[in-house]
Design a protein around this motif. Structure first.
Motif, PDB file in Angstrom:
ATOM      1  N   ASN A   1      -2.319   4.400 -11.432  1.00  0.00           N
ATOM      2  CA  ASN A   1      -3.094   5.745 -11.533  1.00  0.00           C
ATOM      3  C   ASN A   1      -2.092   6.616 -11.498  1.00  0.00           C
ATOM      4  N   LEU A   2      -1.819   7.088 -10.586  1.00  0.00           N
ATOM      5  CA  LEU A   2      -0.615   8.199 -10.536  1.00  0.00           C
ATOM      6  C   LEU A   2       0.145   8.640 -11.679  1.00  0.00           C
ATOM      7  N   GLY A   3       0.529   7.687 -11.680  1.00  0.00           N
ATOM      8  CA  GLY A   3       1.417   7.991 -13.875  1.00  0.00           C
ATOM      9  C   GLY A   3       2.543   7.600 -12.970  1.00  0.00           C
ATOM     10  N   PHE A   4       3.038   6.807 -11.593  1.00  0.00           N
ATOM     11  CA  PHE A   4       4.202   6.235 -11.529  1.00  0.00           C
ATOM     12  C   PHE A   4       4.449   4.691 -11.992  1.00  0.00           C
ATOM     13  N   ALA A   5       5.779   4.369 -11.788  1.00  0.00           N
ATOM     14  CA  ALA A   5       6.180   3.343 -11.984  1.00  0.00           C
ATOM     15  C   ALA A   5       5.892   1.853 -11.414  1.00  0.00           C
ATOM     16  N   SER A   6       5.110   0.820 -11.620  1.00  0.00           N
ATOM     17  CA  SER A   6       5.119  -0.365 -10.603  1.00  0.00           C
ATOM     18  C   SER A   6       5.818  -0.316  -9.797  1.00  0.00           C
ATOM     19  N   ARG A   7       5.679  -1.305  -8.558  1.00  0.00           N
ATOM     20  CA  ARG A   7       7.216  -1.346  -7.507  1.00  0.00           C
ATOM     21  C   ARG A   7       6.371  -2.622  -6.901  1.00  0.00           C
ATOM     22  N   PRO A   8       5.980  -3.737  -7.250  1.00  0.00           N
ATOM     23  CA  PRO A   8       5.531  -4.878  -6.465  1.00  0.00           C
ATOM     24  C   PRO A   8       6.974  -5.157  -5.896  1.00  0.00           C
TER      25      PRO A   8
ATOM     26  N   LEU B   1       1.005  -0.995   0.302  1.00  0.00           N
ATOM     27  CA  LEU B   1      -0.159  -0.169  -0.170  1.00  0.00           C
ATOM     28  C   LEU B   1       1.083   1.099   0.277  1.00  0.00           C
ATOM     29  N   ALA B   2       1.939   1.436   0.666  1.00  0.00           N
ATOM     30  CA  ALA B   2       2.511   2.526   1.443  1.00  0.00           C
ATOM     31  C   ALA B   2       3.848   3.033  -0.388  1.00  0.00           C
ATOM     32  N   THR B   3       4.071   2.111  -0.877  1.00  0.00           N
ATOM     33  CA  THR B   3       5.082   1.840  -2.190  1.00  0.00           C
ATOM     34  C   THR B   3       4.824   1.775  -3.259  1.00  0.00           C
ATOM     35  N   ASN B   4       3.578   0.832  -3.740  1.00  0.00           N
ATOM     36  CA  ASN B   4       2.376   0.611  -4.805  1.00  0.00           C
ATOM     37  C   ASN B   4       1.490   0.815  -5.620  1.00  0.00           C
ATOM     38  N   GLY B   5       0.897   0.854  -4.002  1.00  0.00           N
ATOM     39  CA  GLY B   5      -0.562   0.674  -4.620  1.00  0.00           C
ATOM     40  C   GLY B   5      -1.247   1.289  -4.928  1.00  0.00           C
ATOM     41  N   ALA B   6      -1.436   2.806  -5.508  1.00  0.00           N
ATOM     42  CA  ALA B   6      -1.556   3.395  -6.757  1.00  0.00           C
ATOM     43  C   ALA B   6      -0.621   4.322  -7.917  1.00  0.00           C
TER      44      ALA B   6
END
Length: 707
Positions: free
Chosen positions: A625-632, A617-622
């Motif tokens: 939608n925000l236009g940032f790279a996914s970081r799972p 939730l704190a590093t990748n959750g949204a």
């Protein structure tokens, strides 16, 4: 009290004396002048050479000894040094000015420019130069100097000045600046052009303005030395520029650190690797790893090995490395409103906060944003989503953008937008905060251009569904779609959205938005404490993400967002701290813990939202939608080098460490955050900012009262 420092840099063959005529007038105007003498003018040892870095070091060393705003002014060839100083210290300098100066493109010297313009040779003073006896320098004959440099001054002043010129080492005269748009290009600039200049002809001055665009231009009908021939006009131009740019660096400046003169920023600010660290990657802790970084990206995670020759490293021995947090919702300007409206319900609280927001000034907005951004960075936040309230002054939004750039945090800046007024705030926003919608959208485009090349992206921020008419929603959605922007909106924090939408349009808040096409996969819905099953289904179907703000929701008594149900419905959820008027910090570690605990308490079970779930939730959750790279699943090769280095031993309340994830979730505080990198740049080192003068910031915040 001084309004700032003006560092004055002379050109070739000259010295600090060229500024004598404006020193006292600058003091009378409230600015403390510093006329410097540069090396390699006059006498030098046999075989001496110099380069731009060595000359720049002299100026940088002087600037870092000063407190308060600093403006740098370069005359003639001193403009080259001015450019390089701005490249070195973009966050320490309020503005730079060129007086008939060489504001050259990166990598080009003045000869290159003249050749490119196909000017007949020799240009300017070159035809009259004489070599020094050892051939290493040049001399300007006084008669030639009077005719080329000082011809608009009185004959007496011209020859007096000409006789003060000294030999100049030739290697110092043939310098070319090297600069980047992100650093030098971010510093406000003034170009004072001299239309009668015979040394740096007007055609070259204007070519530099074209090739290095963005400077404010003042035109003087003077020769090459307006310090003598147009003193009052030059003084007025400089003072006006300093006053308009404002006192930004009293709040933000480079911290004083010991730096090697050979490479003053690279060694400390952009390491090549973090060595021998325990890394959270692929959902588990990997001990004794090196994390290699290049160009702001993670290029390799490998077992610890000897560092490459010449590489610079952050020592990670005994430390833990995690991805930087993404705070999906805040209001930076509220950092000057801590404790406001305590105990008030949401609508009453909004009116209290709105009254102060309506009268915020650009200076207060800048100070608040710097303080909040640093507060966020110190808790391991590397990216934040700033949801600005609407405000009729573009300068307020511009000030927040400058603060974000100055602190270095990665950010999505939501430009406030609304088009329905209501003094009660039940069906609209405070009329004092509104401006015509076309002007808002036009200024949003301007912000996009201003933010280009920085770590800040621009979006739009809607107060709530009640604040936009259907026409307003259509206009905002159109611009967001055309510009690929994220839009954030407060939604169903309390039942008010549903109650008022049903009263005025006959539908609940979610359906009101959906009917008007205002739910899509670049929308971030904030809070959603009252989001029911129908609403969750609609948001999931439209791809809307949610920002979960547990601390704010508890503080204002808004309720508990149904996060497990949202995730089960397929809604992406990110963690947010909200503004410092409703949290009242920007501490993501505290929010990480409380976000888990409140869900457990609400559902009376302890096995909800462990470390891995909360980190997602704190590093990748949204992010999408925000236009940032996914970081799972933690730190990964190819990801941005937005990283937080944790040292639990900084707080004995975290020791001993049985499980680093459990310890971070249950005991973590800002005290354990040792180092924070954004885009590969170290912004927090040993718990303190590398960019912000924290003592000065504390002093200014302490002196700041209510507006």
């Amino acid at each position: 009290m001084t309004r700032g420092h003006v560092v004055l840099i002379h050109g070739a063959w000259a010295g600090s004396w060229v500024w004598d005529t404006i020193l006292e007038p600058l003091r009378d105007s409230g600015y403390e002048p510093h006329a410097l003498d540069l090396p390699c003018v006059g006498n030098w040892p046999d075989g001496a050479r110099t380069d731009l870095d060595a000359v720049t070091d002299v100026v940088v060393a002087h600037i870092v000894s000063l407190d308060g705003p600093v403006f740098v002014v370069g005359h003639s060839g001193g403009g080259i040094v001015t450019t390089q100083v701005a490249e070195r210290l973009p966050h320490r300098i309020s503005g730079v000015a060129y007086v008939a100066g060489m504001m050259l493109p990166s990598g080009s010297n003045f000869g290159d420019l003249c050749a490119d313009l196909r000017l007949p040779e020799p240009v300017g003073i070159s035809a009259w130069l004489q070599s020094t006896p050892d051939g290493s320098g040049t001399i300007v004959p006084p008669e030639a100097a009077a005719a080329v440099f000082f011809h608009e001054s009185s004959a007496g002043d011209a020859i007096t000045a000409a006789r003060k010129l000294l030999p100049q080492l030739e290697t110092a005269r043939l310098m070319a600046p090297v600069w980047t748009p992100e650093r030098f290009g971010s510093v406000p600039r003034l170009y004072v052009e001299a239309t009668l200049d015979r040394s740096v002809p007007l055609v070259t001055q204007r070519a530099m303005q074209d090739r290095v665009p963005g400077a404010r231009v003042v035109t003087l009908d003077s020769d090459h030395a307006p310090q003598l021939s147009a003193r009052e006009a030059l003084l007025a131009a400089l003072v006006d520029f300093c006053a308009c740019v404002g006192p930004r660096p009293t709040r933000v400046r480079r911290a004083r650190t010991s730096r090697t003169p050979e490479n003053p920023w690279r060694m400390r600010m952009h390491p090549d690797l973090i060595s021998d660290v325990t890394v959270y990657a692929k959902g588990r802790w990997l001990p004794h790893r090196d994390v290699l970084i290049a160009d702001g990206l993670i290029t390799e995670i490998r077992p610890t090995a000897p560092a490459p020759s010449g590489a610079t490293a952050v020592d990670g021995a005994g430390a833990y490395l995690i991805p930087g947090f993404v705070n999906t919702h805040t209001h930076l300007q509220q950092s000057l409103m801590r404790g406001i409206g305590e105990g008030q319900p949401l609508l009453s609280w909004l009116q209290t906060v709105g009254a102060e927001s309506a009268v915020i000034t650009p200076d207060r907005a800048y100070l608040a944003a710097v303080a909040a951004s640093l507060d966020a960075l110190r808790s391991g936040t590397t990216t934040l989503v700033e949801h600005m309230w609407p405000h009729p002054s573009p300068d307020v939004h511009d000030a927040v953008l400058r603060a974000l750039e100055d602190t270095g945090v990665r950010a999505l800046l939501g430009r406030g937008v609304a088009d329905r007024a209501d003094t009660t705030r039940k069906w609209g926003v405070d009329p004092r905060l509104l401006q015509p919608l076309p002007g808002v959208l036009e200024h949003t485009d301007q912000l996009v251009k201003q933010a280009d090349g920085t770590r800040v992206t621009v979006g739009l921020a809607v107060p709530n569904p009640r604040s936009l008419t259907p026409e307003g929603m259509a206009a905002v959605r159109q611009l967001a779609g055309e510009r690929d922007m994220t839009v954030s909106i407060h939604l169903l924090e309390t039942p008010t959205d549903d109650v008022m939408c049903r009263e005025h349009v006959g539908a609940g808040a979610v359906d009101y938005l959906d009917t008007n096409g205002f739910l899509w996969d670049r929308l971030l819905a904030v809070h959603c404490c009252e989001l029911d099953a129908h609403g969750r289904a609609v948001l999931a179907r439209r791809g809307v993400a949610v920002s979960y703000n547990p601390m704010s929701n508890m503080r204002l008594g808004s309720g508990v967002a149904p996060v497990p149900e949202m995730l089960e419905a397929g809604i992406a959820v990110g963690l947010g701290v909200d503004g410092a008027a409703s949290n009242d910090t920007q501490d993501m570690l505290e929010t990480l813990r409380m976000g888990a605990y409140v869900q457990r308490a609400h559902r009376k079970t302890a096995d909800l939202f462990g470390f891995d779930a909360m980190m997602d939730l704190a590093t990748n959750g949204a992010n999408e939608n925000l236009g940032f790279a996914s970081r799972p699943n933690g730190v990964a090769v190819g990801g941005t080098a937005d990283l937080t280095l944790i040292r639990f031993e900084r707080d004995f309340g975290c020791l001993p460490v049985r499980d680093p994830g459990a310890t971070l979730l249950t005991t973590g505080s800002r005290q354990i955050v040792d180092t924070v990198l954004v885009d590969g740049e170290v912004l927090i080192r040993d718990g303190h900012s590398t960019r912000v003068d924290e003592a000065g910031l504390i002093a200014e915040l302490t002196a700041t009262g209510a507006p």
